[in-house]
Design an enzyme around this catalytic site. Structure first.
Site, PDB file in Angstrom:
ATOM      1  N   ILE A 676      -4.960  15.022  33.773  1.00  0.00           N
ATOM      2  CA  ILE A 676      -3.530  14.661  33.804  1.00  0.00           C
ATOM      3  C   ILE A 676      -2.629  15.881  33.910  1.00  0.00           C
ATOM      4  O   ILE A 676      -1.405  15.761  33.981  1.00  0.00           O
ATOM      5  CB  ILE A 676      -3.139  13.844  32.549  1.00  0.00           C
ATOM      6  CG1 ILE A 676      -3.449  14.635  31.268  1.00  0.00           C
ATOM      7  CG2 ILE A 676      -3.814  12.496  32.541  1.00  0.00           C
ATOM      8  CD1 ILE A 676      -2.957  13.962  29.995  1.00  0.00           C
ATOM      9  N   GLY A 677      -3.223  17.062  33.930  1.00  0.00           N
ATOM     10  CA  GLY A 677      -2.403  18.262  34.070  1.00  0.00           C
ATOM     11  C   GLY A 677      -3.266  19.493  34.199  1.00  0.00           C
ATOM     12  O   GLY A 677      -4.432  19.511  33.815  1.00  0.00           O
ATOM     13  N   GLY A 679      -2.996  23.935  33.857  1.00  0.00           N
ATOM     14  CA  GLY A 679      -2.207  25.080  33.425  1.00  0.00           C
ATOM     15  C   GLY A 679      -2.895  26.361  33.802  1.00  0.00           C
ATOM     16  O   GLY A 679      -3.912  26.364  34.501  1.00  0.00           O
ATOM     17  N   GLY A 680      -2.348  27.492  33.320  1.00  0.00           N
ATOM     18  CA  GLY A 680      -2.901  28.788  33.661  1.00  0.00           C
ATOM     19  C   GLY A 680      -4.280  29.027  33.060  1.00  0.00           C
ATOM     20  O   GLY A 680      -5.022  29.875  33.526  1.00  0.00           O
ATOM     21  N   CYS A 681      -4.643  28.281  32.008  1.00  0.00           N
ATOM     22  CA  CYS A 681      -5.894  28.546  31.309  1.00  0.00           C
ATOM     23  C   CYS A 681      -6.946  27.472  31.559  1.00  0.00           C
ATOM     24  O   CYS A 681      -8.091  27.636  31.175  1.00  0.00           O
ATOM     25  CB  CYS A 681      -5.642  28.644  29.798  1.00  0.00           C
ATOM     26  SG  CYS A 681      -4.352  29.790  29.365  1.00  0.00           S
ATOM     27  N   GLY A 682      -6.590  26.341  32.139  1.00  0.00           N
ATOM     28  CA  GLY A 682      -7.548  25.273  32.352  1.00  0.00           C
ATOM     29  C   GLY A 682      -6.853  23.959  32.624  1.00  0.00           C
ATOM     30  O   GLY A 682      -5.676  23.928  32.983  1.00  0.00           O
ATOM     31  N   VAL A 684      -6.056  19.687  31.537  1.00  0.00           N
ATOM     32  CA  VAL A 684      -5.814  18.768  30.429  1.00  0.00           C
ATOM     33  C   VAL A 684      -6.279  17.381  30.862  1.00  0.00           C
ATOM     34  O   VAL A 684      -5.933  16.907  31.945  1.00  0.00           O
ATOM     35  CB  VAL A 684      -4.322  18.732  30.033  1.00  0.00           C
ATOM     36  CG1 VAL A 684      -4.111  17.773  28.868  1.00  0.00           C
ATOM     37  CG2 VAL A 684      -3.836  20.131  29.659  1.00  0.00           C
ATOM     38  N   LYS A 698      -7.450  19.653  26.016  1.00  0.00           N
ATOM     39  CA  LYS A 698      -7.218  20.847  26.832  1.00  0.00           C
ATOM     40  C   LYS A 698      -8.530  21.609  26.949  1.00  0.00           C
ATOM     41  O   LYS A 698      -9.145  21.963  25.940  1.00  0.00           O
ATOM     42  CB  LYS A 698      -6.148  21.742  26.205  1.00  0.00           C
ATOM     43  CG  LYS A 698      -5.855  22.988  27.028  1.00  0.00           C
ATOM     44  CD  LYS A 698      -4.943  23.963  26.298  1.00  0.00           C
ATOM     45  CE  LYS A 698      -3.528  23.477  26.227  1.00  0.00           C
ATOM     46  NZ  LYS A 698      -2.614  24.518  25.672  1.00  0.00           N
ATOM     47  N   ASP A 811       7.658  30.046  23.635  1.00  0.00           N
ATOM     48  CA  ASP A 811       7.715  29.350  24.923  1.00  0.00           C
ATOM     49  C   ASP A 811       8.325  27.961  24.728  1.00  0.00           C
ATOM     50  O   ASP A 811       7.807  26.966  25.233  1.00  0.00           O
ATOM     51  CB  ASP A 811       6.323  29.251  25.546  1.00  0.00           C
ATOM     52  CG  ASP A 811       6.387  28.949  27.050  1.00  0.00           C
ATOM     53  OD1 ASP A 811       7.467  29.139  27.651  1.00  0.00           O
ATOM     54  OD2 ASP A 811       5.365  28.531  27.614  1.00  0.00           O
TER      55      ASP A 811
END
Length: 978
Positions: A676-677, A679-682, A684, A698, A811
């Site tokens: 479903i998403g 990001g910079g690290c992996g 989700v 995550k 953040d």
């Protein structure tokens, strides 16, 4: 008879005492109740001041209370006491002898009520530096007032300027930094001829400064900055001969300094910067007491008077962005504790004055973009206090004094675009705080010393277009903070150091136009932050390393080298088609222009022997595959199809809440269709358990236990022997111990040899960003948005004030505020979070943390990280909620949401209510506009002026919207989904 007379006399005195005590005691009792009411209104304060305030104690013994000779309360002195709450003005103004109320520098909220007019005996009133709301009541009844401070008090609206006519005893008046409605310069102030202090900065005053300002002859301190004033500085101001401080900056004043300005011989500080003043500054040559002179960003011209060299108290002078010419007085700064000079962007000529650091206090020398000539004076080699030395874009020449390279407190050394020559000496290793080194476009030569690695704070090195030679020292790999490294246009030779792959913060690497040879180090491909790589016009050979496939490059230039072989597929794309020209040996399987294909249909026919060998190899591989499949099928583990993870026995689960599921059920659901998403690290994943419960997982990849990847090189993001990513450590450390309804719940962590899984509660309504700016599936009228704002504020308040050690999120943004099924908010994504150390130090960071549009401005110049940075970011979120606008939008021009809101509300006729999102119902727009004023307070440029999150929660609670009746709620609820 004598005893009888004495006895009668005593009886008479006793009766008199009883009579007066009967008069005094009720009043004392009433005053006690008033003060106890004040205490109860402020009971949430984190202050020990009320420890003496009890009904068993006399009010005159209360901390902060002063009584008169009749034991009546005369003063309430409670400034700087961390007071939180409202002030019962109706009660305290019933204190008949009250002459002084000092409540400044606290966190008071609510209105300043009309009951203030009943404090008719007041001589001193300080409510400044608080968070009141609403307008200021009529003050005309406070005729005895001598001191009035409402500066930065939070009040707004139309100020009762007319009522000042009656306050003729005023000697101190401070009303600045409030969101008042625009008003012409209030002529009522000119009748207050006892004033010695007048502060009206940022008070929405427009028009011209009246000539009659000269009537206020007792003025010592006059501030009219950041208003809408225009026209000339009036001649009348030259009559204020007692002035020591005059601040007129951030207006639109024009013309010259009036004749007679030199009469202000007591002037110690003059700031008329950011106006449209013109002409020379000869009128200032007799202001011998000046300590601070700020005239930057005007249209001033001519020469700096030579008399400035004799100003014995001058500490700071800032004249940048004007049209000054001629030489600076050569004696300037030689008579005093001179600290700062900024004359950038003018037309100055001649040599640099040699003695500005004579007293050893100099911090900033900013002479860039002029026409200065000559060499850097040797005297500055001993200026140990120097922080910024910027002389770029001049015509300076000669060698740099060696000791300047190693000044111990230097943070910026900018010598670019001159004609300097000679080497960078080994002394640079002593510059422990040097973060930015700009030497481009000079004639520097020699080798770059290996001691440069000892300057461990270096973030930016720009040596472009010089005559440097020799090898690039391998020690540069020790510069772990280095983000930009430009060596292009020199004569460097040798191989590119493999150690550059250890510069874990490197964002830009430009080694173009040198004589470098050898292969491109594979380690460069593992730099997680590398965005721009230019190695063009060298003599590099060999293959392009496959590791570059994993980098996130937006600019790549390997042209004009001697590279050969196949280009890795991920960078063999048309956008990089020009990046490989001038390398005849390169080929591509992707068919990009300017490159030959790697294999042709007519060439390289296999021999029969080769075909046999290949066939046997394939058969062998096929047998091995069959054996592996058989082993997998024989394994007791079930339902592992499509699961990219390892065996169950390789997983380690750590739970932080009571769990109703195991790791196997989570791991087997990590399929591509559940993503479903990203990001910079992996990625989700959304995981639905057999019991129906939904989770968000995550997945964060990590390196092996040696810190090495499959190519055998160490990742710059990890230290040897460490297997966790910084993002994982930060998130787990932060969330595992947090229990708050407005912070996302971390159920457990699941780790293996190459992966981390963080298992959270699932938020079905996505993020606040989604609801505001993309899907907008749910109608969010102001009542819903307000609850989101308040809940998120409480979550941040808990992080800052409720944890054993404060947690700084770093953040905060609308995409990190998740919404549950009831639209209740959760603060999420703690990958950048920092926990404040036990000693309470907040420290600094040399990496920009956060997201553009939300980042607090102090990051740009100080890299400072503390709770007030989160407050700024949250202020941006509040603006999003109120306006419905994104943090950056094309119609803002070069501004962001904060600048757009502040300029619109404070620099134009438009009111805050006109910025409220048009989809919010009219009946609630006024409530939304109140929150916009809180957002403005949160985003003040100066961090110390921002409220704490505890205070933000109080302010939000104070502006709760008036909810409609139940019938209206039901009616609205029926249409809540679009």
């Amino acid at each position: 008879m004598l005893p009888y007379n004495i006895s009668g006399h005593r009886t008479f005195l006793l009766l008199i005492a009883l009579f007066f005590s009967a008069l005094v005691l009720p009043a004392t009792s009433d005053e006690l109740q008033v003060l106890l009411k004040l205490k109860s209104n402020l009971e949430n304060s984190n202050s020990h001041v009320f420890s003496t305030w009890s009904s068993e104690n006399s009010p005159c013994n209360f901390t902060g209370i002063v009584c008169d000779t009749n034991q009546m309360v005369r003063e309430i002195n409670l400034p700087l006491q961390n007071l939180v709450g409202t002030v019962p003005f109706d009660a305290i103004c019933s204190l008949e002898s009250l002459e002084k109320v000092s409540l400044g520098n606290n966190s008071l909220v609510g209105d300043i009520s009309d009951h203030l007019r009943n404090c008719t005996n007041l001589k001193y009133l300080d409510l400044g530096w608080n968070f009141f709301s609403g307008g200021v009541p009529d003050l005309s009844s406070l005729t005895k007032l001598e001191f009035l401070s409402l500066n930065l008090s939070g009040v707004s609206g139309s100020f009762p300027w007319k009522s000042l006519e009656n306050l003729t005893s005023l000697s101190f008046l401070s009303l600045g930094d409030n969101l008042f409605e625009k008003n012409l310069f209030p002529l009522e102030i000119l009748k207050l001829e006892k004033l010695y202090w007048l502060y009206l900065t940022n008070s929405s005053i427009e028009g011209q400064i009246p000539e009659d300002i000269g009537r206020l002859t007792l003025l010592e301190h006059l501030e009219l900055s950041a208003n809408f004033l225009f026209g000339k500085i009036p001649v009348g101001i030259t009559k204020l001969t007692k002035l020591s401080d005059l601040f007129l900056y951030d207006n639109n004043l024009s013309g010259k300094f009036p004749v007679g300005f030199g009469n202000l011989s007591n002037l110690e500080a003059l700031d008329a910067s950011n106006n449209s003043l013109e002409g020379d500054i000869s009128e200032l040559k007799s202001l011998t007491n000046l300590g601070i002179l700020q005239l930057f960003e005007n249209q001033l011209s001519g020469e700096v008077p030579v008399e400035f060299g004799d100003f014995k108290f001058l500490r700071e002078i800032s004249l940048y962005s004007n049209r000054f010419t001629g030489s600076l007085p050569q004696k300037i700064g030689s008579w005093t504790d001179f600290q700062s000079i900024d004359v950038a962007e003018n037309f100055f000529t001649g040599p640099i004055p040699p003695d500005m650091c004579k007293e050893g206090k100099m911090v900033d020398i900013l002479l860039l973009q002029n026409n200065f000539t000559g060499e850097i004076p040797e005297t500055y080699a001993n200026c140990l206090t120097l922080d910024r030395f910027r002389v770029s874009n001049n015509s300076l020449s000669g060698p740099v004094p060696p000791a300047i390279w190693g000044l111990p407190n230097l943070s910026i050394l900018d010598l670019a675009f001159n004609q300097f020559e000679g080497p960078v000496t080994r002394d640079i290793g002593q510059a422990k705080y040097l973060s930015r080194l700009f030497l481009a476009h000079n004639q520097f030569s020699g080798e770059l010393p290996g001691t440069i690695s000892d300057a461990s704070s270096l973030e930016t090195i720009v040596l472009s277009s010089n005559n440097f030679s020799g090898e690039i020292p391998s020690t540069v790999g020790e510069l772990v903070r280095l983000s930009s490294f430009y060596l292009d246009g020199n004569n460097f030779s040798g191989a590119i150091p493999h150690s550059l792959g250890s510069c874990g913060s490197l964002n830009v690497l430009n080694l173009a136009k040198n004589s470098l040879y050898g292969e491109i180090p594979a380690s460069l491909g593992y730099l997680q932050t590398l965005n721009s790589l230019n190695l063009s016009d060298n003599k590099l050979s060999g293959k392009i390393p496959e590791s570059l496939s994993s980098s996130r490059l937006s600019l790549l230039d390997l042209s004009n080298n001697q590279l050969s072989g196949r280009i890795p597929d991920s960078i063999s794309v048309n956008v990089f088609s020009e990046s490989f020209v001038g390398n005849p040996g390169l080929c591509s399987d992707s068919g990009i222009r300017n490159l030959r294909p790697c294999a042709s249909s007519s060439g390289n026919k296999m021999s029969i022997q080769s075909k046999v060998i290949v066939s046997c190899s394939v058969a062998g591989v096929f047998v091995l595959v069959l054996l592996l499949v058989a082993l997998i099928l024989a394994s007791p583990r079930k339902n592992s199809e499509n699961c990219p993870m390892q065996r169950r026995d390789s997983w380690d689960l750590k739970q932080y809440h009571i769990l109703s599921f195991g790791e196997e059920e989570v791991v087997k659901a990590l399929k591509q269709e559940n993503v479903i998403g990203k990001g910079g690290c992996g990625s989700v994943y959304k995981v639905t358990l057999s019991c129906g419960k939904q989770l968000a997982v995550k997945h964060i990849w990590k390196q092996d236990s040696s810190g090495e990847n499959k190519f055998g090189t160490t990742s710059p993001m990890l230290e040897k022997g460490k297997t966790r990513t910084p993002e994982y450590d930060a998130e787990v450390a932060t969330l595992s111990s947090i229990r708050h309804v407005n912070v996302v719940k971390l159920y457990c962590s699941i780790t293996s040899e190459d992966s981390h899984l963080l298992v959270y509660e699932f938020m079905p309504n996505g993020s606040l960003w989604d609801q505001l700016h993309t899907r907008q599936q749910i109608r969010m009228d102001w009542s819903v948005r307000y609850e989101i704002a308040l809940g998120a504020a409480r979550g941040l308040e808990y992080l800052h004030h409720g944890c054993d050690r404060p947690v700084i999120h770093r953040d905060v943004k609308s995409s990190n505020i998740l919404l549950d099924e009831n639209m209740k908010p959760r603060i999420a994504d703690f990958g950048l979070a920092k926990v404040v150390q036990p000693n309470g130090l907040r420290g600094t960071t040399h990496l920009i943390a956060g997201t553009y549009g939300y980042i607090a401005p102090e990051y740009a110049y100080a890299y400072k990280v503390d709770e007030k940075s989160d407050v700024y970011s949250f202020g941006v979120v509040l603006m999003e909620l109120v306006t419905g606008r994104r943090p950056t939008e094309p119609d803002f021009g070069d501004k962001d949401l904060v600048q757009w809101v502040c300029d619109t509300v404070m620099r134009s006729e438009e009111k805050a209510i006109n910025l409220v999102d048009s989809t919010i119902s009219d009946r609630l727009k006024e409530d939304a506009a109140k929150v916009l004023t809180i957002a403005i307070r949160c985003t003040i440029k100066i961090p110390t002026l921002r409220p704490s999150m505890k205070m933000v929660v109080h302010m939000l609670e104070d502006v709760a919207p008036c909810l409609p009746d139940e019938a209206t709620v039901k009616s609205d609820g029926q249409n809540s989904r679009q």
